[in-house]
Design an enzyme around this catalytic site. Structure first.
Site, PDB file in Angstrom:
ATOM      1  N   HIS A 235      38.105  31.120  47.222  1.00  0.00           N
ATOM      2  CA  HIS A 235      37.300  32.038  46.418  1.00  0.00           C
ATOM      3  C   HIS A 235      37.120  31.502  45.012  1.00  0.00           C
ATOM      4  CE1 HIS A 235      35.959  35.520  44.172  1.00  0.00           C
ATOM      5  NE2 HIS A 235      35.705  36.135  45.315  1.00  0.00           N
TER       6      HIS A 235
ATOM      7  N   HIS B 178      40.442  41.482  52.907  1.00  0.00           N
ATOM      8  CA  HIS B 178      39.575  40.776  51.966  1.00  0.00           C
ATOM      9  C   HIS B 178      40.206  39.484  51.456  1.00  0.00           C
ATOM     10  CE1 HIS B 178      37.963  40.404  47.653  1.00  0.00           C
ATOM     11  NE2 HIS B 178      36.983  40.035  48.442  1.00  0.00           N
TER      12      HIS B 178
END
EC number: 4.6.1.-
Length: 274
Positions: free
Chosen positions: A41, A5
């Site tokens: 992110h 991830h």
């Protein structure tokens, strides 16, 4: 499929592969015109993770091309799937089409190199919300217009925003997609999540003739207990900050005979029938 991830830094690719991932997920950040600029992110992100790592998107694609090309010195055989977490929720919805054109073009130029590259990974386009469906249309239009429709064989789509499964089905029908579909269910690792929607997605996957969930995975799992729970339900994949923990759980007596790591020979666009 064990998906590492938030693998946004180039140095993190080897790090997550060394921990046992056979797929990686990275975040695509766009400018307000729908141009894919960086892998990033941003804050907030998962508990215990640094949210700020970033790489120029085209540089990331150039690097990952080497890692997924047989015979290349950087080649890692285990890396078979790239999940692009498209941060479309940060741009105006009317720019989704432009974003689809841009991402497809950059994959053509920097990953597939318009037929010259031997990079072999499958690509999963992770869209946050059904409202962004024009991205899918644009992506497919671009491959067609540029004369590279053969790459559709390598590309799948997935909606990650935990929206109503019937709404997702309707939108996929709208853009003419009834194959190469994954379905994610999950939440940031900071919070707990029930299994009702995940169970429903798995039920649909296992329904003969249902074409809108060929694979189902859970995200972002960090606790051994939630990994075991998801495996007991029968997920096809797990996204985690700790791929090594998933590897450990898969070796446990309860799961060792039921699951194995996916390899390149496993078609991600076909339902597993045992």
């Amino acid at each position: 499929w064990i998906m590492g991830h938030m693998v946004n830094g180039l140095e993190q690719v080897s790090e997550f592969l060394n921990l046992g991932a056979n797929a990686i997920e990275f975040d695509i950040d766009f400018d307000q015109n729908g141009v894919a600029k960086i892998t990033h992110h941003g804050i907030p992100c998962d508990c215990g993770r640094l949210c700020t790592k970033q790489t120029v998107f085209t540089e990331y694609l150039d690097n990952i091309r080497h890692v997924t090309t047989p015979g290349d010195p950087k080649f890692r055989e285990q890396l078979i799937l790239l999940a692009l977490d498209l941060k479309l929720q940060r741009i105006p919805v009317e720019k989704a089409y432009a974003a689809g054109v841009d991402v497809a073009t950059k994959l053509l130029d920097h990953y597939w190199q318009r037929g010259k590259s031997k990079a072999r990974a499958y690509i999963l386009l992770n869209l946050p919300l059904v409202q962004d469906y024009e991205f899918i249309r644009a992506f497919k239009d671009t491959l067609k217009n540029e004369g590279y429709e053969q790459y559709n064989d390598k590309v799948g789509v997935n909606f990650t925003g935990n929206e109503d499964l019937d709404e997702i089905r309707k939108v996929l029908k709208k853009v003419g997609v009834d194959k190469h579909v994954w379905q994610a269910d999950g939440i940031t690792s900071c919070f707990a999540r029930g299994t009702d929607r995940l169970t429903e997605a798995l039920k649909r996957r296992d329904t003969p003739g249902y074409n809108y969930a060929y694979k189902v995975y859970a995200w972002t799992l960090v606790k051994y207990s939630t990994m075991r729970r998801s495996l007991r339900l029968g997920v096809d994949g797990v996204m985690s900050n700790f791929p090594d923990r998933v590897v450990e759980v898969l070796k446990e007596e309860e799961f060792a005979d039921k699951f194995r790591m996916a390899t390149y020979d496993d078609n991600p666009w076909k339902k597993f029938t045992g």
